[in-house]
Design an enzyme around this catalytic site. Structure first.
Site: not given
Length: 739
Positions: A555, A641, A688
């Site tokens: 991320s 996502d 995610h």
């Protein structure tokens, strides 16, 4: 011990520990990796595979991926019985999650039989369209359980494996010796998009809802009448504030916590009164972060009002909770930062990190704060997970697990009254780890003189690691610590001769709130420089070499890694990125995306502030790609996502491939240079957080290992053949033996 988790619960671009991630507010859910065949989910007609049209470069790793899939399965089997805090204790029953639902056993019986209180097969996604109900068969995972005070009702958080949309199911529990109803698993109500929830009484549940990655509303569910009634309690108007509900450890106070990146506001509901009306503790003010616990007729407050705007412990009367009544109780010494807080009996127990990077417990007497003392933990301890107290617990002992990425969780208990610390093993070490795993804490000096902590896991002396492959982990955003929980994949790598480094760069929270502030907005480049300093220090200390080094990030951690790849490509050979945030500028320019407005405190506002735009443009991974020989990269993305838009990852991959092609075209001599492989793995779903399904998670991890071994030119070690032993899959019966 979930104090600071409430301050950090906003749905940022991060991946938190082990597929639980954002959803795990308490340790009542078993890790999905604990069991292989008997998983903690209910599957119904689910199928997932990578996107064949946009994924690219995967075929060359298939054979090795199959090999590592087998090795990973064996590793997960080895650690299938490590301790956890998944059991939920009521007054007379113990509840646990197993395969197809939630069960309980009666502790008053000598030979209890499990009673199923919720079958996941009964839970279907039902939506009303034009007056009709249709059902979609999906896979459910139980995230957490909450019991009402007298065990009249149970509320369970459920989630599907491919989306982040949560659901809460409320079940009426059968009383002892009462005849079973026609429907033994009585589902009273199903609430969609419920994020956090807590019982105030046996018939009143408070909860928040999640919409477009934002929690702003609190509702009250009343089950006192024949018909359930839902009413609105609170609504937050600031777009950057995330709201959740929590219950104090003594179960008397329910809090409504509204936190942004830089400020907090807490409302309390006294569960011992009949009206259950919220009252404000301290109005929101800029740069004030605080959390509240209940003790007797007082509030114990953790707030960033200490020296350097770091956390300290304060106290105020319950009748006068505002900041004007806050009295300081304890502030840690310089170099020690508070990471979490809990109230156990008449003591406040703090989790703190020392200047050297180790974890300690600090116990402060609430009746005599000057009598504070420190409890040392094993040097390898990197994370602490506390047990949520059962309804029958006396509350005088803190039970917790400590672990590291390569040390399995170890149970401990602390009696704050006498300072007695007991471990689950004779020497307090992680089972089977003594003599084989070394934990070394280093400090790398940045060019501005800042010392950046690095945690190293290895076998043998540091000076003898020159030929060892090195996997470097990094995050450095949102004030969050790097994920350091136990992971069988990390343990497998260590056993195969790898060295694992965890670089705690600025932007994270390892050295307190100031550590995050130094790399916020204008200081983002500092995190990139910290990462470079860590790599240089490792290499100069005799740890591996650039040709044997790989970087990994998830991320927002991809920002520092991607930026370093643009400026110092020679420092690593391979990179793996999961759900990577790579287009910082493009994302922060688009206010229609779910997290853009909220994230301006972290990354800046390139639309309204020209200086912010220049700063972001200077380090943004996507906007600084140039023709050169990049390291090989494996980028794993999820098609739906909402936190990290797929479009940015696709654009980054395309630009990166073009830059590499241009480099080799314009530099004929570069034909002797190994060409990097840029691999894009796009998985379906909105999550995610990566796949919750165990087999899909194994496939993803096996691909990552296959990629690393291939790109670093390593030959995977073949395990020695051993005599086959009978293996019993864990299930309900073994769980009952634990009870």
């Amino acid at each position: 011990m979930a104090v600071l988790s409430s301050l950090l619960c906003t749905p940022a671009r991060f991946i938190s520990p082990f597929r639980l991630r954002l959803w795990d507010f308490s340790p009542c859910k078993r890790r999905t990796w604990l069991f292989l065949s008997v998983q903690r989910c209910y599957t119904s007609d689910s199928s997932n595979s990578s996107d064949p049209h946009r994924s690219s470069g995967l075929e060359r790793y298939k054979d090795l991926q199959k090999y590592f899939n087998r090795r990973l399965k064996a590793a997960y089997h080895r650690f299938s019985h490590i301790p956890d805090h998944s059991l939920v204790s009521g007054h007379n029953h113990v509840y646990f999650i197993e395969g197809d639902g939630i069960y309980r056993v009666d502790q008053r019986q000598s030979d209890p039989e499990p009673e199923q209180v919720l079958h996941l097969g009964q839970v279907s996604r039902q939506e009303e369209k034009t007056g009709l109900i249709y059902e979609e068969r999906i896979q459910w995972i139980v995230q957490r359980i909450r019991l009402s005070p007298q065990e009249k009702h149970l509320a369970a958080a459920l989630k599907t494996t491919d989306t982040e949309e949560p659901r809460c199911v409320v079940v009426r529990l059968r009383k002892r010796n009462s005849p079973p109803p026609p429907d033994p698993q009585h589902i009273v109500l199903t609430l969609d998009k419920v994020f956090s929830f807590e019982w105030a009484t046996d018939d009143v549940l408070f909860y928040t809802t999640l919409e477009a990655l934002r929690c702003s509303k609190v509702f009250r569910l009343d089950l006192t009448s024949k018909e359930s009634r839902i009413s609105s309690v609170f609504e937050e108007t600031h777009p950057d504030v995330f709201v959740e509900v929590a219950l104090s450890r003594d179960r008397q106070m329910l809090s409504i916590n509204g936190n942004s990146r830089s400020s907090s506001e807490v409302l309390l509901i006294d569960g011992t009164t009949s009206h259950l009306e919220p009252f404000l503790v301290q109005p929101r003010q800029p740069d004030l972060l605080y959390h509240v616990e209940h003790w007797r007729e007082s509030l114990v407050i953790l707030a960033n009002t200490g020296p350097g705007k770091e956390y300290q412990v304060l106290q105020s009367p319950l009748s006068k909770p505002s900041m004007a009544s806050w009295v300081p109780l304890f502030a840690p010494d310089s170099g020690i930062v508070i990471k979490d807080m809990d109230v156990i009996g008449d003591h406040c127990v703090l989790v703190a990190r020392t200047a050297a990077g180790g974890l300690v417990l600090i116990v402060v007497s609430l009746t005599n704060p000057k009598e504070a003392y420190t409890v040392q933990l094993p040097s390898w301890a990197c994370t602490i997970q506390t047990k949520k107290p059962g309804m029958g617990d006396r509350g005088s002992v803190l039970e917790f697990l400590i672990s590291s990425p390569v040390h399995t969780p170890m149970p401990y208990s602390l009696s704050p009254e006498d300072g007695l610390l007991l471990s689950g093993s004779k020497d307090g070490s992680s089972p089977g780890a003594q003599g084989r795993i070394t934990t070394t804490r280093l400090e790398a000096c940045n060019q501005d003189g800042t010392l950046v902590p690095v945690t190293l896991f290895h076998s043998g002396p540091v000076g003898g690691l020159r030929q060892a492959p090195l996997l470097v982990h990094v995050y450095g955003a949102y004030g969050r610590d790097l994920n350091m929980e136990f992971c069988p994949e990390k343990r497998l790598l260590l056993e195969q001769g790898w060295t694992l480094a965890f670089c705690h760069i600025r932007g994270g929270g390892e050295r307190g709130l100031s550590w995050h502030r130094q790399a916020g907005v204008e200081g983002k480049q500092r995190g990139v420089e910290d990462l470079r300093a860590c790599l240089r220090h490792l290499f100069s200390s005799g740890v591996s070499s650039p040709s044997l080094t790989a970087l990994t990030a998830c991320s927002a951690g991809a920002v520092a890694v991607g930026a370093l790849c643009n400026t110092h490509t020679h420092m690593m050979r391979a990179v793996t990125l999961q759900a990577p945030f790579l287009d910082v500028l493009g994302t922060m320019e688009d206010p229609s995306l779910p997290l853009t407005l909220e994230d301006r405190e972290e990354w800046g506002d390139p639309v309204g502030n020209s200086e912010h735009r220049l700063i972001i443009s200077s380090y943004c991974p996507l906007h600084n790609i140039t023709p050169q020989c990049y390291p090989s990269m494996l980028l794993t993305a999820y098609s739906g996502d909402a936190r990290v838009p797929l479009a940015g990852i696709l654009k980054y991959t395309e630009l990166l491939k073009k830059a590499i092609h241009t480099h080799f075209t314009l530099n004929p001599k570069s034909e002797y240079e190994p060409a990097p492989n840029i691999v894009l793995n796009i998985q379906p779903g909105e999550n995610h957080l990566g796949p919750e399904d165990f087999e899909l998670m194994l496939e993803e991890e096996a691909l990552r290992l296959a990629f690393l071994y291939t790109e670093l030119g390593l030959e995977p070690p073949r395990p020695q053949r051993k005599r086959r032993r009978c293996y019993q899959e864990p299930g309900i019966k073994p769980l009952l033996q634990q009870l």
